[in-house]
Structure formats: structure tokens, C-alpha cells
Design a protein around this motif. Structure first.
Motif, PDB file in Angstrom:
ATOM      1  N   ARG A  12      -3.873  10.959  23.429  1.00 24.87           N
ATOM      2  CA  ARG A  12      -3.387  10.760  24.948  1.00 24.87           C
ATOM      3  C   ARG A  12      -1.794  11.938  24.880  1.00 24.87           C
ATOM      4  O   ARG A  12      -1.244  12.267  23.892  1.00 24.87           O
ATOM      5  CB  ARG A  12      -2.427   9.514  25.034  1.00 24.87           C
ATOM      6  CG  ARG A  12      -3.481   8.367  25.106  1.00 24.87           C
ATOM      7  CD  ARG A  12      -4.290   7.777  26.445  1.00 24.87           C
ATOM      8  NE  ARG A  12      -4.759   7.116  26.737  1.00 24.87           N
ATOM      9  CZ  ARG A  12      -6.098   6.995  26.629  1.00 24.87           C
ATOM     10  NH1 ARG A  12      -6.442   7.815  25.062  1.00 24.87           N
ATOM     11  NH2 ARG A  12      -6.990   5.699  25.948  1.00 24.87           N
ATOM     12  N   SER A  13      -1.407  12.715  26.081  1.00 23.34           N
ATOM     13  CA  SER A  13      -0.625  13.204  25.795  1.00 23.34           C
ATOM     14  C   SER A  13       0.458  12.907  26.028  1.00 23.34           C
ATOM     15  O   SER A  13       1.060  12.191  26.891  1.00 23.34           O
ATOM     16  CB  SER A  13      -1.067  14.861  26.798  1.00 23.34           C
ATOM     17  OG  SER A  13      -1.089  14.440  28.064  1.00 23.34           O
ATOM     18  N   ASP A  14       1.504  13.108  25.943  1.00 20.83           N
ATOM     19  CA  ASP A  14       2.695  12.522  26.778  1.00 20.83           C
ATOM     20  C   ASP A  14       3.269  13.357  27.701  1.00 20.83           C
ATOM     21  O   ASP A  14       3.684  12.587  28.233  1.00 20.83           O
ATOM     22  CB  ASP A  14       4.364  13.330  25.909  1.00 20.83           C
ATOM     23  CG  ASP A  14       3.540  11.953  24.125  1.00 20.83           C
ATOM     24  OD1 ASP A  14       3.297  10.654  23.783  1.00 20.83           O
ATOM     25  OD2 ASP A  14       4.634  13.398  22.987  1.00 20.83           O
ATOM     26  N   ASP A  15       3.147  14.384  28.506  1.00 19.99           N
ATOM     27  CA  ASP A  15       2.423  15.286  29.747  1.00 19.99           C
ATOM     28  C   ASP A  15       2.434  14.483  30.742  1.00 19.99           C
ATOM     29  O   ASP A  15       2.430  14.863  31.986  1.00 19.99           O
ATOM     30  CB  ASP A  15       2.751  16.687  29.237  1.00 19.99           C
ATOM     31  CG  ASP A  15       1.641  16.593  29.080  1.00 19.99           C
ATOM     32  OD1 ASP A  15       1.131  15.905  28.914  1.00 19.99           O
ATOM     33  OD2 ASP A  15       1.767  18.390  29.423  1.00 19.99           O
ATOM     34  N   GLY A  16       1.087  13.508  30.871  1.00 21.20           N
ATOM     35  CA  GLY A  16       0.673  13.179  31.360  1.00 21.20           C
ATOM     36  C   GLY A  16       1.325  11.808  32.083  1.00 21.20           C
ATOM     37  O   GLY A  16       1.728  10.983  31.419  1.00 21.20           O
ATOM     38  N   ASP A  17       0.423  11.558  33.565  1.00 20.52           N
ATOM     39  CA  ASP A  17       0.871  10.584  34.687  1.00 20.52           C
ATOM     40  C   ASP A  17      -0.480  10.142  35.350  1.00 20.52           C
ATOM     41  O   ASP A  17      -0.953  10.377  35.624  1.00 20.52           O
ATOM     42  CB  ASP A  17       2.133  10.595  34.692  1.00 20.52           C
ATOM     43  CG  ASP A  17       2.263  11.987  35.911  1.00 20.52           C
ATOM     44  OD1 ASP A  17       0.797  12.293  36.588  1.00 20.52           O
ATOM     45  OD2 ASP A  17       2.790  12.213  36.702  1.00 20.52           O
ATOM     46  N   LEU A  18       0.069   8.777  35.689  1.00 22.61           N
ATOM     47  CA  LEU A  18      -1.020   8.071  36.602  1.00 22.61           C
ATOM     48  C   LEU A  18      -1.554   9.186  37.557  1.00 22.61           C
ATOM     49  O   LEU A  18      -2.270   9.340  37.996  1.00 22.61           O
ATOM     50  CB  LEU A  18      -0.324   6.738  37.340  1.00 22.61           C
ATOM     51  CG  LEU A  18      -1.407   6.409  38.208  1.00 22.61           C
ATOM     52  CD1 LEU A  18      -2.796   5.874  37.116  1.00 22.61           C
ATOM     53  CD2 LEU A  18      -0.525   5.015  38.275  1.00 22.61           C
ATOM     54  N   ALA A  19      -0.547   9.669  38.612  1.00 17.66           N
ATOM     55  CA  ALA A  19      -1.052  11.238  39.768  1.00 17.66           C
ATOM     56  C   ALA A  19      -1.460  11.488  39.073  1.00 17.66           C
ATOM     57  O   ALA A  19      -2.727  12.169  39.398  1.00 17.66           O
ATOM     58  CB  ALA A  19       0.319  11.519  40.622  1.00 17.66           C
ATOM     59  N   ARG A  20      -1.626  12.226  37.621  1.00 17.30           N
ATOM     60  CA  ARG A  20      -2.399  13.547  36.911  1.00 17.30           C
ATOM     61  C   ARG A  20      -3.216  12.960  37.334  1.00 17.30           C
ATOM     62  O   ARG A  20      -4.988  13.378  37.301  1.00 17.30           O
ATOM     63  CB  ARG A  20      -1.679  13.962  35.737  1.00 17.30           C
ATOM     64  CG  ARG A  20      -2.190  14.846  35.587  1.00 17.30           C
ATOM     65  CD  ARG A  20      -2.008  15.800  34.499  1.00 17.30           C
ATOM     66  NE  ARG A  20      -2.832  17.306  33.883  1.00 17.30           N
ATOM     67  CZ  ARG A  20      -2.369  17.726  32.473  1.00 17.30           C
ATOM     68  NH1 ARG A  20      -1.212  17.231  31.940  1.00 17.30           N
ATOM     69  NH2 ARG A  20      -3.138  18.343  32.054  1.00 17.30           N
ATOM     70  N   ALA A  21      -3.513  11.862  36.525  1.00 17.89           N
ATOM     71  CA  ALA A  21      -4.441  10.942  35.924  1.00 17.89           C
ATOM     72  C   ALA A  21      -5.944  10.815  37.353  1.00 17.89           C
ATOM     73  O   ALA A  21      -7.172  10.817  37.681  1.00 17.89           O
ATOM     74  CB  ALA A  21      -4.576   9.911  35.073  1.00 17.89           C
ATOM     75  N   LEU A  22      -5.120  10.430  38.124  1.00 15.23           N
ATOM     76  CA  LEU A  22      -5.865  10.377  39.575  1.00 15.23           C
ATOM     77  C   LEU A  22      -6.072  11.411  40.164  1.00 15.23           C
ATOM     78  O   LEU A  22      -7.594  11.624  41.157  1.00 15.23           O
ATOM     79  CB  LEU A  22      -4.934   9.714  40.863  1.00 15.23           C
ATOM     80  CG  LEU A  22      -4.906   7.945  40.439  1.00 15.23           C
ATOM     81  CD1 LEU A  22      -3.649   7.372  41.744  1.00 15.23           C
ATOM     82  CD2 LEU A  22      -5.486   7.097  40.457  1.00 15.23           C
ATOM     83  N   ARG A  23      -5.100  12.722  39.711  1.00 17.58           N
ATOM     84  CA  ARG A  23      -5.987  14.020  40.380  1.00 17.58           C
ATOM     85  C   ARG A  23      -7.126  14.245  40.314  1.00 17.58           C
ATOM     86  O   ARG A  23      -7.824  14.855  40.273  1.00 17.58           O
ATOM     87  CB  ARG A  23      -5.074  15.175  40.866  1.00 17.58           C
ATOM     88  CG  ARG A  23      -4.041  15.227  41.499  1.00 17.58           C
ATOM     89  CD  ARG A  23      -2.826  15.873  42.218  1.00 17.58           C
ATOM     90  NE  ARG A  23      -2.229  16.160  40.198  1.00 17.58           N
ATOM     91  CZ  ARG A  23      -0.948  16.116  40.162  1.00 17.58           C
ATOM     92  NH1 ARG A  23      -0.369  14.930  40.629  1.00 17.58           N
ATOM     93  NH2 ARG A  23      -1.092  16.244  38.825  1.00 17.58           N
ATOM     94  N   GLN A  24      -7.345  14.462  38.382  1.00 19.19           N
ATOM     95  CA  GLN A  24      -8.126  14.390  37.743  1.00 19.19           C
ATOM     96  C   GLN A  24      -9.650  13.559  38.620  1.00 19.19           C
ATOM     97  O   GLN A  24     -10.792  14.128  38.306  1.00 19.19           O
ATOM     98  CB  GLN A  24      -8.091  14.521  36.430  1.00 19.19           C
ATOM     99  CG  GLN A  24      -6.996  15.544  35.955  1.00 19.19           C
ATOM    100  CD  GLN A  24      -6.811  15.046  34.267  1.00 19.19           C
ATOM    101  OE1 GLN A  24      -7.313  14.614  33.770  1.00 19.19           O
ATOM    102  NE2 GLN A  24      -6.157  16.659  33.627  1.00 19.19           N
ATOM    103  N   PHE A  25      -9.363  12.483  38.123  1.00 15.19           N
ATOM    104  CA  PHE A  25     -10.428  11.750  38.396  1.00 15.19           C
ATOM    105  C   PHE A  25     -11.318  12.190  39.918  1.00 15.19           C
ATOM    106  O   PHE A  25     -12.652  12.082  40.165  1.00 15.19           O
ATOM    107  CB  PHE A  25     -10.436   9.811  38.864  1.00 15.19           C
ATOM    108  CG  PHE A  25     -10.781   8.850  39.438  1.00 15.19           C
ATOM    109  CD1 PHE A  25     -11.811   8.386  38.462  1.00 15.19           C
ATOM    110  CD2 PHE A  25     -11.327   9.086  40.522  1.00 15.19           C
ATOM    111  CE1 PHE A  25     -12.969   7.477  38.968  1.00 15.19           C
ATOM    112  CE2 PHE A  25     -12.401   8.325  40.905  1.00 15.19           C
ATOM    113  CZ  PHE A  25     -13.034   7.564  40.403  1.00 15.19           C
TER     114      PHE A  25
END
Length: 112
Positions: A12-25
Motif C-alpha cells: 500500500r502507498s501512503d498517499d492513497g485514500d478512499l476517494a482515489r480508490a473509488l475513482r480508480q474503481f
């Protein structure tokens, strides 16, 4: 499942967040749906390749019926036949570029 195991095993990277994960999804899910639609269209065309090729032949004959080559080889009459594919095979010779070169060089009415 295998995908869940692969997901859990990744660093896991430290700069990821839930919003970024949802955009990628959302992006990847959109790409997956677009690919599925393209595959469906391809499979449909392959299942009906005879109809697809006949439609393409009729389109090409109609587009080129008024060119010098189309007039010389009766494209309009071929289009008027009940079975344009059979009429085309019966009346049009097997050709090479050398056969159509005089028309290709001189007939400027042929469009893209």
C-alpha cells in the motif's frame, strides 16, 4: 477468491485514500464495460459474418456505382439484383491492382 488475495498481497502507498480508490474503481469498471460492449459487437459481427460482408459489399457498390469503374462493371445492376453477392461473383472478375490502376489514376470522382 484469487483477485482478493492478489489485492491483499500488494503493498500500500501512503498517499492513497478512499476517494482515489473509488475513482480508480469507477474508471476500471467503465473500461471493463466498454470492453465488454466492444467484444459483444465483435462477436455479433463474427456470428453473422456473411450478412456483415454482404452489407459491406452493398455499401461499397453503392458508393462507387457512379465512378467510371462502377459504370464499366455495372455496379448499379448488381445492386438491383435480389442477391447482390451472387450477382457480384457472377459478373465481376477477380482483380488485382493492375486491373483497376487506370481508373484509380484517372477517376477523381472516387471519394474516401
Amino acid at each position: 477468491s484469487i483477485q482478493t488475495c492478489r489485492f491483499l498481497a500488494r503493498d500500500r502507498s501512503d498517499d492513497g485514500d478512499l476517494a482515489r480508490a473509488l475513482r480508480q474503481f469507477a474508471l476500471f469498471d467503465g473500461l471493463r464495460l466498454a470492453a465488454a460492449a466492444a467484444r459483444f459487437g465483435h462477436d455479433r459481427d463474427c456470428a453473422n459474418f456473411g450478412d456483415t460482408q454482404a452489407a459491406t459489399l452493398r455499401e461499397l457498390l453503392a458508393r462507387n456505382a457512379e465512378t467510371a469503374y462502377g459504370r464499366d462493371h455495372s455496379f448499379s445492376e448488381i445492386l438491383a439484383a435480389p442477391d447482390a453477392v451472387a450477382a457480384f461473383r457472377a459478373t465481376h472478375p477477380v482483380t488485382t491492382y493492375e486491373h483497376v490502376e487506370p481508373c484509380a489514376v484517372t477517376d477523381h470522382s472516387v471519394g474516401p
